[in-house]
Design an enzyme around this catalytic site. Structure first.
Site, PDB file in Angstrom:
ATOM      1  N   ASP A 140     -37.155  96.444 -23.091  1.00 13.39           N
ATOM      2  CA  ASP A 140     -37.314  95.279 -22.228  1.00 13.39           C
ATOM      3  C   ASP A 140     -37.829  95.687 -20.853  1.00 13.39           C
ATOM      4  OD1 ASP A 140     -36.712  92.367 -21.845  1.00 13.39           O
ATOM      5  OD2 ASP A 140     -35.326  93.146 -20.332  1.00 13.39           O
TER       6      ASP A 140
ATOM      7  N   HIS B 202     -40.098  85.407 -28.073  1.00 16.02           N
ATOM      8  CA  HIS B 202     -38.989  84.593 -27.571  1.00 16.02           C
ATOM      9  C   HIS B 202     -39.194  84.103 -26.145  1.00 16.02           C
ATOM     10  CE1 HIS B 202     -38.354  88.627 -26.137  1.00 16.02           C
ATOM     11  NE2 HIS B 202     -37.451  88.199 -25.282  1.00 16.02           N
ATOM     12  N   ASP B 203     -40.232  84.602 -25.470  1.00 19.30           N
ATOM     13  CA  ASP B 203     -40.508  84.202 -24.090  1.00 19.30           C
ATOM     14  C   ASP B 203     -41.747  83.330 -23.954  1.00 19.30           C
ATOM     15  OD1 ASP B 203     -38.341  85.584 -22.976  1.00 19.30           O
ATOM     16  OD2 ASP B 203     -39.492  87.432 -22.762  1.00 19.30           O
TER      17      ASP B 203
END
Length: 558
Positions: free
Chosen positions: A203, A329-330
């Site tokens: 991340d 997911h973003d």
């Protein structure tokens, strides 16, 4: 290079699972590890090589797992370490690799490290995080902003200093300048690799380094009030610092202690600044610096073709390996972004370009953004920035997987407590767009996806072959460069028609990909297609004379 020389992360397809939303086995409204394990046969049927799980670590869930309270365990919401071990064992038995989301830039404020760090200024863990005295006026130490709105600093009453957080205030930033922090992060990846983990998606890896002088960042002259506040600055002191590459090389060394492991780095940067994150043969960094540009590029043939040409050439020159992604997911679902008519064109592009594709759960059935009523919004990126919630909010792309047309879409069984609902509402079209319905339909999006992955797996040209686009010029679409097809053979494909065409070639095998980004039919005059084999059409059948509006075709040419 041949297919047999490629690593699994080069030849295969990575499939991202958002665990909260994939399959709930317990009836509490949240997906879990046992749920994922129960769907491994389905995942195997997709022709993918690896599954990547968004964070499953213990967490207060202020940012849904990206605020980690323990890096070496599983949150009870998802199960336990035994459940994880079973998932890895069952996945490996099916030939599937398992990747984890690793979040080393920040922890939860409830992590024992931070609890110790904020207990006093002289605590041994104090320097594991980033602290600064207030400004002379008592305010924040500098002008750094949070991605989720507001200042990137929170004042700690106990110790009288501010701590840094570039996301929610409950996500304090770890101090990667401290060698003890780096050693702990390396030990964390070793812990999971010993349990059989094959790779990591890291991340915000480009944020690890920070300016040691904590200087103010310059204003962005192009920022407008309707844009997120974070964009009001040029982030020269919090992003892409040279020291970050040293940190990544240390982390890579820990991975290289184990056989056949890999690391994907989340990096939102221009291509010329993205590619250095692969490192060099003597100083390797990320195996795959995530390439998000296909998500961010306007959806038209000219812009997409320009991006692909530039990126492929840059990766080739750098001696690294390309990768592509259309959703995660973003980011809002690509079926929503490009529209239903262009969905299969986009899917075809992703799975036929040179490099490693990453697909997002549900994209294989054409899931679209779900409608999230205001009282159901849970994403802090939306809750903290109501003025830009429509674009910043990430709940719409995180709705539960649509397995069937039952009341909960097959995501969860009827709960013991009938008041329990899925953690996010299902998309409204789940009764029509779901796995069960598409399994029965040979012409469904799901079966088109499988046809693409099957074709990709059987074609050396599509797995490791070279890429060469076809130029539009002087009213004709013609291939440029040496070894070209017969000059002028694309004379009836008009410039500006919205067609993107490219060749994948390997050891005599040549696959021609034709993608019509427009709604109008395009007449073809391609002598090379005489006697060629139509491998696949997004519309079921295809013609060597016509590329229909919104159609994708794949041909094996001589």
């Amino acid at each position: 290079m041949t297919s047999s020389n490629l690593k699994w992360w080069q030849s295969g397809i990575i499939y991202q699972i958002y665990p909260r939303s994939f399959q709930d086995s317990s009836g509490d409204g949240v997906g879990d590890l046992k749920g994922i394990t129960s769907r491994l046969d389905y995942l195997s049927s997709l022709g993918i090589q690896a599954i990547w799980l968004s964070p499953i670590f213990p967490s207060p869930m202020k940012d849904f797992g990206y605020d980690v309270a323990d890096y070496k365990d599983v949150d009870p919401l998802f199960g336990n370490l035994a459940d994880f071990d079973e998932l890895v064992q069952q996945a490996h038995a099916r030939g599937l690799k398992v990747m984890l989301d690793f979040v080393p830039n920040h922890s939860s404020d409830l992590h024992p490290w931070f609890v110790e760090a904020r207990s006093s200024r002289d605590n041994p863990k104090r320097d594991w995080y980033m602290w600064r005295d207030p400004a002379p006026d008592g305010g924040v130490p500098n002008n750094w902003k949070s991605f989720f709105g507001g200042d990137a600093w929170t004042f700690d009453e106990v110790t009288g200093q501010y701590y840094l957080h570039q996301f929610v205030s409950e996500q304090p930033e770890l101090n990667w300048a401290n060698p003890e922090v780096r050693q702990e992060m390396a030990d964390t990846v070793r812990f999971w690799m010993r349990r059989g983990v094959d790779g990591f998606r890291v991340d915000v890896i480009w944020l690890l380094g920070k300016d040691p002088e904590y200087r103010d960042e310059p204003r962005n002259p192009e920022w407008r009030p309707e844009h997120p506040l974070h964009n009001s600055l040029e982030h020269i002191y919090t992003q892409d610092l040279p020291i970050t590459h040293e940190y990544i090389r240390e982390l890579r060394a820990a991975l290289d202690e184990f056989d056949d492991r890999m690391m994907v780095g989340e990096i939102y940067l221009p291509i010329e600044r993205l590619l250095p994150y692969a490192g060099t043969p003597d100083a390797p960094e990320c195996h795959l610096p995530f390439n998000f540009h296909l998500i961010l590029t306007p959806w038209n043939a000219a812009d997409v073709r320009k991006l692909v040409d530039e990126y492929d050439a840059a990766v080739t020159q750098a001696g690294s390996w390309p990768n592509w992604v259309l959703g995660n997911h973003d980011q809002h679902r690509f079926a929503t972004r490009v529209g239903r008519a262009q969905y299969r064109v986009a899917q075809t592009l992703l799975l036929t370009l040179r490099g490693t594709p990453t697909v997002y759960y549900g994209d294989e059935i054409g899931m679209e953004d779900g409608h999230i009523p205001p009282d159901c919004i849970v994403d802090p990126a939306a809750l903290n920035q109501p003025e830009v919630a429509a674009t910043a909010g990430r709940d719409p792309e995180r709705t539960p997987m649509q397995w069937d047309a039952t009341p909960y879409g097959g995501f969860m069984k009827s709960a013991a407590d009938e008041q329990v609902e899925p953690w996010l509402p299902l998309a409204e079209n789940f009764t029509a767009v779901n796995v069960a319905a598409q399994e029965k339909d040979p012409a469904s999006d799901l079966n088109y996806f499988r046809a693409l992955t099957r074709l990709r797996g059987e074609s050396a040209a599509l797995v490791h072959g070279t890429y060469r686009s076809l130029n539009a010029g002087e009213g004709a679409l013609m291939q440029s460069g040496p070894g070209s097809l017969t000059g002028g053979s694309y004379q009836n494909v008009q410039a500006g028609s919205g067609v993107f065409a490219f060749l994948r070639e390997s050891d005599g095998e040549r696959v021609l990909v034709l993608l019509n980004f427009g709604a109008d039919d395009v007449q073809l005059s391609l002598p090379e297609l005489e006697g060629a084999a139509l491998l696949l059409s997004s519309m079921g059948d295809g013609s060597a004379e016509t590329l229909r509006g919104n159609e994708a075709q794949l041909w094996r040419v001589g």
